[in-house]
Write an enzyme that holds these catalytic residues in place. Structure first.
Site, PDB file in Angstrom:
ATOM      1  N   HIS A  30      -2.044  -8.206   8.914  1.00  0.00           N
ATOM      2  CA  HIS A  30      -2.500  -8.573   7.804  1.00  0.00           C
ATOM      3  C   HIS A  30      -4.012  -8.740   7.494  1.00  0.00           C
ATOM      4  O   HIS A  30      -4.310  -9.411   8.221  1.00  0.00           O
ATOM      5  CB  HIS A  30      -1.997  -9.968   7.455  1.00  0.00           C
ATOM      6  CG  HIS A  30      -2.388 -10.954   7.115  1.00  0.00           C
ATOM      7  ND1 HIS A  30      -3.079 -12.321   7.127  1.00  0.00           N
ATOM      8  CD2 HIS A  30      -2.249 -11.568   5.778  1.00  0.00           C
ATOM      9  CE1 HIS A  30      -3.587 -13.419   6.016  1.00  0.00           C
ATOM     10  NE2 HIS A  30      -3.089 -12.549   4.757  1.00  0.00           N
TER      11      HIS A  30
ATOM     12  N   SER B  54       1.600 -12.095   3.571  1.00  0.00           N
ATOM     13  CA  SER B  54       0.548 -13.579   4.061  1.00  0.00           C
ATOM     14  C   SER B  54       1.264 -13.963   4.416  1.00  0.00           C
ATOM     15  O   SER B  54       1.217 -15.447   5.600  1.00  0.00           O
ATOM     16  CB  SER B  54      -0.516 -13.588   2.983  1.00  0.00           C
ATOM     17  OG  SER B  54      -0.965 -13.230   2.025  1.00  0.00           O
TER      18      SER B  54
ATOM     19  N   GLU C 230      -4.619  -9.603  10.740  1.00  0.00           N
ATOM     20  CA  GLU C 230      -3.531 -10.350  12.017  1.00  0.00           C
ATOM     21  C   GLU C 230      -2.602  -8.863  12.037  1.00  0.00           C
ATOM     22  O   GLU C 230      -2.454  -8.125  11.048  1.00  0.00           O
ATOM     23  CB  GLU C 230      -2.837 -11.507  11.399  1.00  0.00           C
ATOM     24  CG  GLU C 230      -3.959 -12.454  11.535  1.00  0.00           C
ATOM     25  CD  GLU C 230      -3.588 -13.479  10.843  1.00  0.00           C
ATOM     26  OE1 GLU C 230      -3.273 -14.119  11.521  1.00  0.00           O
ATOM     27  OE2 GLU C 230      -3.372 -14.238   9.698  1.00  0.00           O
TER      28      GLU C 230
ATOM     29  N   ASN D 173      -3.390 -17.716   8.051  1.00  0.00           N
ATOM     30  CA  ASN D 173      -2.622 -19.169   6.142  1.00  0.00           C
ATOM     31  C   ASN D 173      -2.006 -20.332   7.099  1.00  0.00           C
ATOM     32  O   ASN D 173      -2.292 -21.362   6.389  1.00  0.00           O
ATOM     33  CB  ASN D 173      -1.792 -17.987   6.104  1.00  0.00           C
ATOM     34  CG  ASN D 173      -3.636 -17.007   4.877  1.00  0.00           C
ATOM     35  OD1 ASN D 173      -4.193 -17.926   4.525  1.00  0.00           O
ATOM     36  ND2 ASN D 173      -2.095 -15.908   4.485  1.00  0.00           N
TER      37      ASN D 173
HETATM   38  N1  LIG Z   1      -4.809 -12.137  -2.287  1.00  0.00           N
HETATM   39  C1  LIG Z   1      -5.705 -12.525  -1.289  1.00  0.00           C
HETATM   40  O1  LIG Z   1      -6.480 -13.216  -0.678  1.00  0.00           O
HETATM   41  C2  LIG Z   1      -4.433 -12.249   0.154  1.00  0.00           C
HETATM   42  C3  LIG Z   1      -4.640 -12.295   1.039  1.00  0.00           C
HETATM   43  C4  LIG Z   1      -4.100 -11.166   2.103  1.00  0.00           C
HETATM   44  C5  LIG Z   1      -2.802 -10.663   1.892  1.00  0.00           C
HETATM   45  N2  LIG Z   1      -2.711 -10.769   0.802  1.00  0.00           N
HETATM   46  C6  LIG Z   1      -1.269 -10.287   0.086  1.00  0.00           C
HETATM   47  O2  LIG Z   1      -1.062  -9.205  -0.274  1.00  0.00           O
HETATM   48  C7  LIG Z   1      -0.273  -8.618  -1.343  1.00  0.00           C
HETATM   49  C8  LIG Z   1      -0.927  -8.120  -2.288  1.00  0.00           C
HETATM   50  O3  LIG Z   1      -1.859  -9.476  -3.113  1.00  0.00           O
HETATM   51  P1  LIG Z   1      -2.823  -8.775  -4.090  1.00  0.00           P
HETATM   52  O4  LIG Z   1      -3.751 -10.395  -3.921  1.00  0.00           O
HETATM   53  O5  LIG Z   1      -3.618  -7.380  -3.901  1.00  0.00           O
HETATM   54  O6  LIG Z   1      -1.885  -8.920  -5.329  1.00  0.00           O
HETATM   55  P2  LIG Z   1      -2.211  -7.911  -6.787  1.00  0.00           P
HETATM   56  O7  LIG Z   1      -1.192  -8.906  -7.663  1.00  0.00           O
HETATM   57  O8  LIG Z   1      -3.776  -8.651  -6.906  1.00  0.00           O
HETATM   58  O9  LIG Z   1      -2.005  -6.651  -6.757  1.00  0.00           O
HETATM   59  C9  LIG Z   1      -0.600  -6.460  -5.851  1.00  0.00           C
HETATM   60  C10 LIG Z   1      -0.128  -4.999  -7.321  1.00  0.00           C
HETATM   61  O10 LIG Z   1       0.836  -4.162  -6.845  1.00  0.00           O
HETATM   62  C11 LIG Z   1       1.658  -3.926  -8.179  1.00  0.00           C
HETATM   63  N3  LIG Z   1       2.949  -3.767  -7.551  1.00  0.00           N
HETATM   64  C12 LIG Z   1       4.096  -4.339  -7.413  1.00  0.00           C
HETATM   65  N4  LIG Z   1       5.063  -3.526  -7.798  1.00  0.00           N
HETATM   66  C13 LIG Z   1       4.639  -2.477  -7.263  1.00  0.00           C
HETATM   67  C14 LIG Z   1       4.809  -1.783  -6.395  1.00  0.00           C
HETATM   68  N5  LIG Z   1       6.625  -1.448  -6.530  1.00  0.00           N
HETATM   69  N6  LIG Z   1       4.270  -0.698  -6.016  1.00  0.00           N
HETATM   70  C15 LIG Z   1       3.186  -0.679  -6.696  1.00  0.00           C
HETATM   71  N7  LIG Z   1       2.787  -1.386  -6.821  1.00  0.00           N
HETATM   72  C16 LIG Z   1       2.916  -2.483  -7.230  1.00  0.00           C
HETATM   73  C17 LIG Z   1       0.906  -4.552  -9.029  1.00  0.00           C
HETATM   74  O11 LIG Z   1       1.259  -3.837 -10.243  1.00  0.00           O
HETATM   75  C18 LIG Z   1      -0.557  -5.130  -8.728  1.00  0.00           C
HETATM   76  O12 LIG Z   1      -2.004  -4.300  -9.285  1.00  0.00           O
HETATM   77  C19 LIG Z   1       0.491 -10.013  -1.566  1.00  0.00           C
HETATM   78  O13 LIG Z   1       1.688 -10.026  -0.418  1.00  0.00           O
HETATM   79  C20 LIG Z   1      -0.027 -11.229  -0.505  1.00  0.00           C
HETATM   80  O14 LIG Z   1       0.442 -11.722  -0.455  1.00  0.00           O
HETATM   81  C21 LIG Z   1      -2.686 -11.598  -0.380  1.00  0.00           C
END
Ligand SMILES: NC(=O)c1ccc[n+]([C@@H]2O[C@H](COP(=O)([O-])OP(=O)(O)OC[C@H]3O[C@@H](n4cnc5c(N)ncnc54)[C@H](O)[C@@H]3O)[C@@H](O)[C@H]2O)c1
Length: 303
Positions: A153, A132, A165, A203
């Site tokens: 993204h 993000s 994006e 963002n």
């Molecule tokens: N939540 C949002 O609104 C949003 C929107 C766009 C982008 N993002 C980005 O997406 C990414 C994930 O966010 P999220 O909200 O899904 O997080 P989340 O915490 O819901 O999920 C992350 C997952 O990754 C797993 N994980 C950790 N290390 C790992 C590895 N080495 N290999 C495989 N899995 C692993 C964890 O066990 C967890 O299940 C981040 O970079 C975040 O910034 C989030």
């Protein structure tokens, strides 16, 4: 310098790809649904067996519900589920054409993971990062093939939100970039190309705006309801900032705000004190049943 152009993309040209999705959390699940229902095979990988089981279950439930609602044909759901694999092993991504990472928002972890994939994946495999706020270039530096790394993204919830994006890092190659745009076209998403800057476009503008709204609430300029109404009725945004923050989760909002603040030093990105108080009180939003609003069904995670 001219701003990056948004390309006009032609009709879909769906060649079935094998796509790895790293992380079975909120975004990994949403991306897995999006990719699988578009006809690609998906290998979903997490390091936690619980997260993986829950993530696979969420993908199945989402696709089944889409069929019930008449939004997806049953045979496309069946094909998507038949092509969905879950794994705890990074090696299972060996034959993937594309690996999309949606793991924790941590540059070092993302970079290290792409470095590990170098020796597992084919040389022509693309690595996509769904960060993000972090630098695509810094994440790509963990790989010996930074020319194959692209920022993609997805917005949350990924299956519903039409935008992706796309940002190239400093070393992203033309071939990887073009292949990425063609792939996202197969997902029936609108691509907006942007630069490798903190928060990309969405963002970069959304987070300071949300923090402004929280400060307006803190200083009694309005209530949760009145500020949401001002934004939805006065600006015609599809939802108000507090409704959205409850969906995103206050913990996630704080992490994204801090990451932007650290990179941009813009005080509007700094999370206001109310965010810390709400987190300490467990008022994270829909996922805990209470945020700016209260929710009867706390299982409504991110819906
Ligand atoms: N939540 C949002 O609104 C949003 C929107 C766009 C982008 N993002 C980005 O997406 C990414 C994930 O966010 P999220 O909200 O899904 O997080 P989340 O915490 O819901 O999920 C992350 C997952 O990754 C797993 N994980 C950790 N290390 C790992 C590895 N080495 N290999 C495989 N899995 C692993 C964890 O066990 C967890 O299940 C981040 O970079 C975040 O910034 C989030």
């Amino acid at each position: 310098m001219n701003p990056p152009q948004t390309p006009s993309l032609g009709g879909p040209n769906v060649a079935r790809l094998r796509v790895g999705v790293l992380g079975a959390g909120t975004m990994g699940v949403g991306i897995a649904v999006t990719v699988a229902r578009s006809g690609h095979a998906v290998v979903l990988r997490d390091i936690s067996s619980n997260a993986l089981a829950q993530g696979q279950d969420s993908v199945r439930r989402f696709l089944n519900r889409s069929v019930e609602l008449g939004k997806l044909e049953a045979d496309r759901r069946d094909a998507a589920l038949a092509g969905l694999e879950g794994t705890l092993e990074l090696e299972a991504l060996a034959d993937c054409d594309i690996v999309i990472e949606a793991i924790l928002e941590d540059t070092e972890l993302k970079a290290k993971t792409f470095g590990q994939l170098d020796s597992i994946c084919r040389e022509d495999a693309l690595f996509h990062t769904n960060t993000s706020t972090l630098s695509v270039t810094a994440i790509a530096a963990g790989s010996s093939r930074p020319e194959r790394v692209v920022g993609t993204h997805y917005c949350n919830p990924a299956p519903m939100m039409p935008l992706v994006e796309v940002a190239r890092g400093q070393r992203t190659g033309e071939d990887a970039y073009e292949r990425t745009l063609r792939f996202i076209e197969t997902l029936d998403k609108r691509v907006v190309t942007t630069a490798d800057v903190p928060g990309f476009l969405v963002n970069r503008y959304l987070v300071p705006f949300e923090n402004d709204c929280i400060r307006a609430l803190e200083t009694n300029l309005g209530t949760v309801e009145s500020i949401d109404a001002a934004v939805t009725k006065g600006l015609r945004y599809p939802m108000g900032p507090f409704t959205l923050l409850d969906i995103v989760g206050l913990d996630i909002h704080k992490a994204v705000s801090m990451s932007l603040f650290e990179r941009m030093r813009d005080p509007r990105c700094a999370p206001p004190p109310l965010v810390d108080r709400m987190i300490a009180a467990g008022q994270l939003g829909r996922k805990t049943g209470e945020g700016f609003y209260t929710y009867a069904d706390s299982k409504l995670k991110g819906t």
